[in-house]
Write an enzyme that holds these catalytic residues in place. Structure first.
Site, PDB file in Angstrom:
ATOM      1  N   ILE A 119    -153.222  48.757  11.760  1.00 35.05           N
ATOM      2  CA  ILE A 119    -152.076  47.845  11.962  1.00 35.05           C
ATOM      3  C   ILE A 119    -152.344  47.005  13.215  1.00 35.05           C
ATOM      4  O   ILE A 119    -152.687  47.562  14.253  1.00 35.05           O
ATOM      5  CB  ILE A 119    -150.769  48.649  12.161  1.00 35.05           C
ATOM      6  CG1 ILE A 119    -150.544  49.600  10.988  1.00 35.05           C
ATOM      7  CG2 ILE A 119    -149.583  47.727  12.348  1.00 35.05           C
ATOM      8  CD1 ILE A 119    -149.419  50.598  11.217  1.00 35.05           C
ATOM      9  N   LYS A 188    -150.499  58.014  21.918  1.00 32.26           N
ATOM     10  CA  LYS A 188    -150.351  56.625  21.466  1.00 32.26           C
ATOM     11  C   LYS A 188    -149.252  55.899  22.245  1.00 32.26           C
ATOM     12  O   LYS A 188    -149.430  54.737  22.628  1.00 32.26           O
ATOM     13  CB  LYS A 188    -150.052  56.601  19.967  1.00 32.26           C
ATOM     14  CG  LYS A 188    -151.237  57.027  19.105  1.00 32.26           C
ATOM     15  CD  LYS A 188    -150.818  57.299  17.678  1.00 32.26           C
ATOM     16  CE  LYS A 188    -151.994  57.676  16.792  1.00 32.26           C
ATOM     17  NZ  LYS A 188    -151.589  58.211  15.488  1.00 32.26           N
ATOM     18  N   GLY A 286    -156.686  56.805   8.666  1.00 34.49           N
ATOM     19  CA  GLY A 286    -157.532  56.715   7.468  1.00 34.49           C
ATOM     20  C   GLY A 286    -158.839  56.010   7.749  1.00 34.49           C
ATOM     21  O   GLY A 286    -158.968  55.234   8.700  1.00 34.49           O
TER      22      GLY A 286
HETATM   23  N1  HSE Z   1    -153.560  62.343  12.415  1.00 34.85           N
HETATM   24  C1  HSE Z   1    -153.167  61.003  12.770  1.00 34.85           C
HETATM   25  C2  HSE Z   1    -152.065  60.536  11.816  1.00 34.85           C
HETATM   26  C3  HSE Z   1    -154.363  60.114  12.699  1.00 34.85           C
HETATM   27  O1  HSE Z   1    -151.748  61.271  10.883  1.00 34.85           O
HETATM   28  O2  HSE Z   1    -151.483  59.486  12.011  1.00 34.85           O
HETATM   29  C4  HSE Z   1    -154.340  58.961  13.612  1.00 34.85           C
HETATM   30  O3  HSE Z   1    -154.121  59.338  14.949  1.00 34.85           O
END
Ligand code: HSE
Length: 382
Positions: A119, A188, A286
């Protein structure tokens, strides 16, 4: 552009495949401890083979984890190599040092894939902050937990059953702790607030509550309340510059935009004083969505060598989780010591709606209640 790729896991293989189809960049070496057929002489188990190869101008770090990823990124930058990384955990802990290393050598470090995968969220946040005053950042930043919450809601199944199915389908990791306990989201939101507010937050100070204690009975109670549970991060800047940040489950009205985010999709948002609220929706994880973001960063570095996403020398962000108050859904079998309205029995406990509490107090209250009832669950009301 000649690239040294650190880590040939899921995202690394995605980057390898995309780059192999391009004429403007080449993966010269791949660092991985495993035997990987088809890589021939490109494969090495020694980072120095990449660091000391002067023909390699760019390092892509997709190893994940804190060490040795942190050490390799800093050494690559100090050697003047550009770096692209998707490593949110490492960036959230070593943001200032990575920024400084890039600044000192003139190399560029780009991190688009670390928040929101494919994104274009950080890209637009970086653009917005040049013009606007960013008021808050946040959203649904983890696909695995959104899939679990959405499936629990639609199927009526319990947490453990839904998690096992998500693992069987390859959505959730064998060890899902980082996702379900909120560490992935905390990393994040730390990167997003650092970029948005021009500072460096201590990620360990962000109050973080995961979803592992959520039950099917809770979800049925939310439906009776006309609410939908989503796992949200938010960091909001106060007028004096302090930042009120948290990661916690939130009960939304059915019409809220985040309530409509289903399966393993993400929605990453910010509000600027001029531009208003912006939402960015899509696949936050992904193989190819994340690899795509890495290759976008590589293209940008080729066009603007040395242009970094991180700025060196920024001040610490002052985090204060006592600034904002919310009411909370609280389900516990322990005696509740704050003002709260009892709703009904849910599982072995009672569901309450608390009076407005600040985030720090609510998270501390839950920690105390868990000394008596370890299954205590809470979620903010919005
Ligand atoms: N395990 C994380 C998710 C992957 O499911 O969003 C990306 O940080």
């Amino acid at each position: 552009m000649r690239i040294g790729l650190l880590g040939m896991g899921t995202i690394g293989s995605g980057v390898y495949e995309i780059v192999a189809r391009r004429a403007d960049m080449e993966i010269a070496r791949v660092l991985d401890l495993r035997r990987i057929p088809g890589l021939g002489d490109k494969l090495t188990a020694r980072f120095e083979d990449i660091l000391e190869d002067e023909s390699i101008d760019t390092v892509v770090e997709l190893m994940g984890g804190l060490e040795p990823a942190h050490e390799f990124v800093v050494r690559a930058l100090r050697a003047g190599k550009n770096v692209v990384t998707a490593n949110k955990l490492m960036l959230s802990h070593h943001y200032a040092e990575v920024a400084q290393a890039a600044c000192e050598s003139g190399a560029g470090v780009r991190v688009s894939a670390s928040v929101g995968g494919g994104i274009p969220y950080l890209h637009n946040l970086l653009r917005a902050r040049r013009v606007d005053n960013i008021l808050w950042v946040g959203g649904i930043l983890n696909g695995t937990t959104n899939l679990i919450l959405d499936t629990m809601q639609s199927s009526g199944a319990g947490f453990d059953e839904v998690l096992r199915e998500a693992q069987r389908l390859g959505y959730a990791e064998a060890d899902p702790s980082s996702d379900i306990d909120g560490i992935d989201v905390r990393s994040k939101i730390t990167i997003a607030m650092n970029i948005a507010f021009g500072g460096v937050a201590d990620t360990r100070e962000v109050p973080t509550e995961g979803i592992r204690r959520l039950t099917g009975e809770d979800v049925r109670q939310f439906a009776r309340m006309g609410r939908v549970c989503r796992f949200l991060a938010r960091a909001e800047r106060m007028e004096d510059g302090a930042v009120c940040a948290c990661v916690e489950p939130v009960l939304l009205e059915k019409g809220a935009i985040e309530a409509a985010v289903c399966k393993n999709d993400n929605i990453a948002s910010f509000e600027g004083e001029y531009v208003g609220v912006q939402h960015f929706f899509g696949q936050g994880a992904g193989k190819f969505p994340t690899a795509y973001a890495v290759v976008e960063d590589l293209r940008d570095l080729a066009a603007h060598p040395g242009k970094s996403h991180l700025r060196a020398g920024e001040p610490p962000l002052k985090l204060d989780a006592r600034r904002l108050k919310k009411r909370y859904y609280l389900r516990t079998a322990a005696p509740v010591e704050v003002e709260a309205e009892a709703l009904c029995a849910v599982g072995a406990g009672t569901a309450y709606i608390t009076a407005a509490l600040n985030t720090a107090d609510m998270h501390a209250l839950a920690a105390r209640l868990r000394n008596i009832d370890g299954a205590t669950f809470f979620a903010a009301l919005r």
